[in-house]
Design a protein around this motif. Sequence first.
Motif, short mmCIF file in Angstrom:
data_model
loop_
_atom_site.label_atom_id
_atom_site.label_comp_id
_atom_site.label_asym_id
_atom_site.label_seq_id
_atom_site.Cartn_x
_atom_site.Cartn_y
_atom_site.Cartn_z
N UNK A 1 0.37 -1.20 -0.54
CA UNK A 1 -0.09 0.25 0.25
C UNK A 1 1.14 1.11 -0.07
N UNK B 1 -13.90 -3.42 3.26
CA UNK B 1 -14.08 -2.52 2.26
C UNK B 1 -14.57 -2.90 1.22
N UNK C 1 -13.66 -5.70 -2.40
CA UNK C 1 -14.15 -6.92 -2.90
C UNK C 1 -12.99 -7.72 -3.17
N UNK D 1 -9.12 5.69 1.09
CA UNK D 1 -10.55 5.39 -0.23
C UNK D 1 -11.68 5.09 0.76
N UNK D 2 -11.65 4.50 1.07
CA UNK D 2 -12.69 3.91 2.24
C UNK D 2 -13.30 4.55 2.42
N UNK D 3 -13.25 5.69 3.72
CA UNK D 3 -14.09 6.69 4.29
C UNK D 3 -13.78 8.44 3.93
N UNK E 1 -21.02 -0.80 2.12
CA UNK E 1 -20.49 -1.13 0.73
C UNK E 1 -19.46 -0.85 0.54
N UNK E 2 -19.24 -1.88 -0.93
CA UNK E 2 -18.33 -1.97 -1.27
C UNK E 2 -18.30 -1.66 -2.95
N UNK E 3 -18.78 -1.63 -3.17
CA UNK E 3 -19.05 -0.77 -4.45
C UNK E 3 -18.35 0.11 -5.04
N UNK E 4 -17.01 -0.13 -4.94
CA UNK E 4 -16.04 1.01 -5.71
C UNK E 4 -17.25 1.51 -6.98
N UNK F 1 -8.53 8.27 -6.10
CA UNK F 1 -7.20 7.94 -4.83
C UNK F 1 -5.60 7.18 -6.50
N UNK G 1 -9.57 -3.72 4.51
CA UNK G 1 -9.12 -3.12 5.05
C UNK G 1 -9.79 -2.23 5.86
N UNK H 1 -17.67 5.82 -7.42
CA UNK H 1 -17.00 5.98 -8.35
C UNK H 1 -18.14 6.73 -9.57
N UNK I 1 -16.26 5.79 0.55
CA UNK I 1 -17.43 4.44 0.14
C UNK I 1 -18.95 4.44 0.87
N UNK J 1 -6.59 -2.50 -3.54
CA UNK J 1 -7.72 -2.77 -3.76
C UNK J 1 -8.36 -1.21 -3.95
N UNK K 1 -4.95 10.49 -1.65
CA UNK K 1 -3.83 9.58 -0.98
C UNK K 1 -4.73 8.19 -0.55
N UNK K 2 -4.20 7.14 -1.02
CA UNK K 2 -4.93 6.01 -0.93
C UNK K 2 -5.49 5.54 0.41
N UNK K 3 -5.11 5.97 1.48
CA UNK K 3 -5.29 5.47 2.87
C UNK K 3 -6.59 6.04 2.94
#
Lengths: 271, 271
Positions: free
Chosen positions: A141, A222, A224, B145-147, B107-110, B152, A203, B114, B103, A179, B141-143
Amino acid sequence: MNRYSLNQATTKYWSLEDVVAASAKADLSWIGLWREPVQEYGVERSTKLVTDAGLRVSSLCRSGFFTSTDAAERQAKIEDNRRAIDEAAALGTDVLILVSGGLPSGSRDLDGARAMVRDGIAELAPYAQEAGVRLAIEPLHPMFCSDRCVVSSLGGALDLAEQFPVEQVGVVVDAYHLWWDADVYRQIERAGARICSYQVSDWVVPLPADTLLGRGMMGDGSIELRRLREACDAAGYDGPVEVEIFNQDLWNAPGQEVFDLALARYGEHVA
Amino acid sequence: MNRYSLNQATTKYWSLEDVVAASAKADLSWIGLWREPVQEYGVERSTKLVTDAGLRVSSLCRSGFFTSTDAAERQAKIEDNRRAIDEAAALGTDVLILVSGGLPSGSRDLDGARAMVRDGIAELAPYAQEAGVRLAIEPLHPMFCSDRCVVSSLGGALDLAEQFPVEQVGVVVDAYHLWWDADVYRQIERAGARICSYQVSDWVVPLPADTLLGRGMMGDGSIELRRLREACDAAGYDGPVEVEIFNQDLWNAPGQEVFDLALARYGEHVA
């Protein structure tokens, strides 16, 4: 379940004997091992333990760490990597996981660090091939880029790997590390026969103080995981799927509980 | 120094009047503003304050947060984004920074998230253009991404931006979020006239418990800030360079000290 492999780092406080016994009892075919506990138990003894239990080693974690501005230190790392290749060969696995190393202390030269990784792999690749072991570049990452691994995306890993024959150098697809990448499915397709390993965890946020221990159990986060597994399959990968979770709470829990939970969650979220 | 802009979030505990006065006293041309303190001070009053001080607003942070599975909530966000566009126009800046949102809860539907970002931008872009404001997609930053932000990477931001006319939608190049990317220089070249803003801080480890506050002062970390700035320049960007640092230690320090340090470090590491 014939592709399932528990990486022993997931049940870190279990002995090698414990995790091998649990894997055999659950009728698994694979197990993922780490160098330190294997060295501690003895490489030959570990090989016998695993083989007698009817298991095969899905991968050996890990080697690499090529980045240093000190030539002698870089050479020492190359020697250590050769030992890791020997250990992987002895264990009967053809996958040695490489973590590149971060920026050398005080350096901002990311291109230079990545060149050190390439040079290190170039020195090792023929030796690895002779031993029947593939060097598997694992992109970590991006939050680990400065201090642990300057290879931060699957695309970046493939840029390196493709400078070598496919039978010498491959890549690891670890869902936790990749991911978020809008380009990941295209890069998995590009990776094709370079894929040496698909690894899963999840994650979860917030990250703990030690970000290395932030990985969650499959289904708790999170990612998939099934979709990524299917993408690896579609790219031609049909090898083991490794569960690798570094998480203090899981480490503190009873090993068998974590073992059972991981197996169940794999069925629900990955297989 | 004519491109330098201090984003007011860097001296968070300073009042708008303080940071405007310090910027004017230092003969700067630009200042970066945040919606909340501007709303608190009053948009019209803020505009007058900044203009009377001889400053221009380099960007307004921030709007966006398009991702929700609740249609009413998404619509409320669109309305709020329209207000942000109005505020940017009133302040005389043509750059409104958009952070996409993470997200949706559970949900996990990235891809779906988007798509929500794209749909939100599609609804706003004509309105923004009429107001003379460009929507500037900021990849985080990708860290995060989820929240916080499902966009990213610069490549991912451009995949979105390029679905709209260049005068409506651009991208932010924030060194902190993008420096690790092996593809970043190619993507900056691709971005060209889409670049609305170049922002700087530095990557330092370990990350603090609140990862949002992990940004370091330029020169304290790992990022090739000058090289990235030069790449933006080469791609045709000649606008302001914003210093934007969220860091509790810097926030706790005297505002003028941080102001002076940032200016000096900009000279050493960016300009």
